[in-house]
Every structure is written in structure tokens, then in C-alpha cells.
Design an enzyme around this catalytic site. Sequence first.
Site, mmCIF file in Angstrom:
data_model
loop_
_atom_site.group_PDB
_atom_site.id
_atom_site.type_symbol
_atom_site.label_atom_id
_atom_site.label_comp_id
_atom_site.label_asym_id
_atom_site.label_seq_id
_atom_site.Cartn_x
_atom_site.Cartn_y
_atom_site.Cartn_z
ATOM 1 N N ASP A 76 0.837 -1.202 0.000
ATOM 2 C CA ASP A 76 0.000 0.000 0.000
ATOM 3 C C ASP A 76 0.874 1.254 0.000
ATOM 4 O O ASP A 76 1.536 1.559 1.002
ATOM 5 C CB ASP A 76 -0.911 -0.020 1.223
ATOM 6 C CG ASP A 76 -1.988 1.056 1.188
ATOM 7 O OD1 ASP A 76 -1.875 1.983 0.362
ATOM 8 O OD2 ASP A 76 -2.938 0.965 1.981
ATOM 9 N N HIS A 135 -3.738 -1.552 -1.348
ATOM 10 C CA HIS A 135 -4.830 -0.819 -0.717
ATOM 11 C C HIS A 135 -6.180 -1.345 -1.212
ATOM 12 O O HIS A 135 -6.331 -1.691 -2.374
ATOM 13 C CB HIS A 135 -4.690 0.667 -1.051
ATOM 14 C CG HIS A 135 -5.616 1.556 -0.284
ATOM 15 N ND1 HIS A 135 -5.371 1.956 1.005
ATOM 16 C CD2 HIS A 135 -6.796 2.134 -0.642
ATOM 17 C CE1 HIS A 135 -6.346 2.748 1.416
ATOM 18 N NE2 HIS A 135 -7.225 2.859 0.431
#
Length: 410
Positions: free
Chosen positions: A170, A201
Site C-alpha cells: 500500500d 490498498h
Amino acid sequence: MGQMIEITAKDGGRFNAYLALPASGKGPGVVIGQEIFGVNANMRAVADNYAEEGYVALVPDLFWRLEPGIELGYDEQAFAKAIDLFKRFDIDKGIEDIAATVDTLRQRDEVEHAGIGFVGFCLGGKLAYLTATRTDVSCSVGYYGMGIEDLLDEAANIKGRLVLHFAADDGYCPADAREKIKAGLAKLPKAEIYVYPGVDHAFARVGGMHYDKPAALMAHERTVAAFKKEIGPNFDLSALWEQHVLEEFGNRDVPATMATMVAEPYVNHIPTMTGGVGYAELSRFYQHHFVHGNPPDMKLVPISRTIGALQIVDEFILSFTHTTEIDWMLPGVEPTGKQVQIPMIGVIKFRGDKLCHEHIYWDQASVLVQVGLLDPQGLPVAGAETAHKLLDESQPSNRLMKRWQDSEGR
């Protein structure tokens, strides 16, 4: 499944929230924090899922001060709109609105526990941390929250359980930020931090470009386990499973068997890929290819049982005489009259107080050996001996290893 209700904000304004109730109509309360796309179909589906887990789930419209009722998709135009809303969003007012939602939920007749949980995604992941620091929720869970590393001065205010899920890839919360968060929360006895390798994410957004089912399943199980520790609900999974097995093998009652399961369950017998997905297909499978087709002397002998927050893992021996065609284990094979004993593993997952799925594992090669369809000579396979050794560990080991004798005395 749910409905929209109205909540009064601390400063007198009014905003909507999506409410989903469990089948029983009652349960512990959980507030769900939205992504930057509003209370859209995805967030309502999340609430419905938590309702099926046994929670009274409430998703407040946190963008109501900017644009009430916003529901965005995930295309480029929608993403630009979501980013604009996110930039203009007042975090402090958002937490006040969450606090008002918590109070509203706690006062509802359907909520059985004084403690309230919170789970948030993306924007809601950051809000989960601040909800833990600024409200009295019993357990707060955040998925891939951004910017928490800049708010660690508030960590000392956390009194409940805090669970944070992060994606290793992420870019919004890179490794150095995660290390700061770990260090800042290290002294909290009820803080749990999980990092999922190889995912990005929004890995838990079903249908999203970064959705990763294994990571999402692991994170969800950890989330519900944390909620159960603090607010429940706690079901007797062993008793629920025993009732299912009784209807399935003892009473051979398909409607009663299906009644122990969620609305859309699935069963997967891993070696033969038999079973069914959804009520209609699974009911058909049970009725015509499983419950009434098993040999009359089929028996399960339990060996061990491990009970987790959401699932049971059963180890057992299945024995039968092959007097009927067993579609699910030996599809297309005429009865041989042979005796079969086979070790099996069942992974039985629950959603609330109903079975969600069954994953059943066994050694198909051993079954084929025992019914005479596979000659074990020269192959690293065994027959009923696998079951015998499970019951009596003193039975010889390593008989299939030709080089076993070479190491004697070394």
C-alpha cells in the site's frame, strides 16, 4: 436487507445511516465507517454481511455535511469526485458524527450489549483509529487507514481493543509509516496489527481491482474474533455443527439440514469438487446426490476438534461399505462391496449461528486403493492403513520409503 434511519448530530444537524439487522432481530451493535465513495452499494453489502454475522450494523453518511446521500462507483470520474470530498472532509466533525452514531446505536432496542464496535475501510480505517482514541467504543477495527502515524500522540487515550489491517504494498501507508504505528502502539495490551503480504490498498473491497480473497478472509476472521472478545455474540459452534451432522447423517432430512445453514451456503469436497454453491444448487446436491445416497452403514468417528472464532476444524475417520454409488466421493463408480476407512478433515465456517461453508478434505488415492480401482504396488499410496495409524500411532511408519532401511543405525 436494511433500511435508512436518521441520526441527530451533536451540533443539531440530521443525517442518514444504513441499518442492517441480524435474522434474530437482535445482537451487539457495530458502526461501519465508509470509504471515500460514500454509503454506496458496497458499504451496504458490508453492513448486510455483518448483520449475517449476528450484529446490528449501522453505516452513517459521513459526507452529509458536504453532499448528503452521495453514492459513488469506482470509475475515474467517481474517483476524482471521491478525492475532492476526502480533501474537504472535516475529520474532527466526522468523529463527532461517529460518536453520535454510536450513541444512537446503543439506545436502540435491537442492541443487546452496552459495548459497541466500529470497523472502517480506507477513510474509515483512519477514522477507526480516532474512534478508538476519542470515543468509548469497546473495539475498533481499521482497514488500510492512512495518516495514523501522524496521530500517535492520541494513542494513550485508547481504552478498548484496536485492530489495524494493512496491505504490504500500500503506497498510502508504506512500510516506514507502518513501523511508526507499530512502535507507537507497542505498549497497548489490546492493540493488534496485521500486515498482509503481496496485497495493495482496498484488498477487502469485493469486486475492486485490488481485491484479494485470501487476505480479505483472514482479515475478516480476525476482525470478528476481536469483536467477539469484547462484545460478542458468542455461539456454541460445536453444538450447531453437531445439529447439522445429525440432520445430515442421522435423520437424513434435507430441509432440516439446509435450515442449519445461511441463506446462500456452499459445500466443497476438495478431492472430487462435489457439493454446491447457493441454496438451490446445494439443496439439489444434498437431496439427490448425498444425504439419501450414502451407504446405510456410513459412520463418522471423531478424532479431534478445534474451535475458533468463526470456524471448526474437525478431524475424523469415515467408514462405510461401498454398497451404493457414492456420487460425491466415487462418482460414476458402481458399488464394489468393499470396506473403506479414510481419515478426513472438515473445515466448517459459520456466519453468526448458521453454517456458511464446508471444506472437506481426504486422500482420494487411498479410497481408490480400498475399492480396488488403484493398484498401490510401486506407488507411494496406502489404503485403510492410513486410518489405522491415525487411531494407533504405534503402527509402523515409513513403509512406503524404499530408502528407510538405508538410514538404520546411522
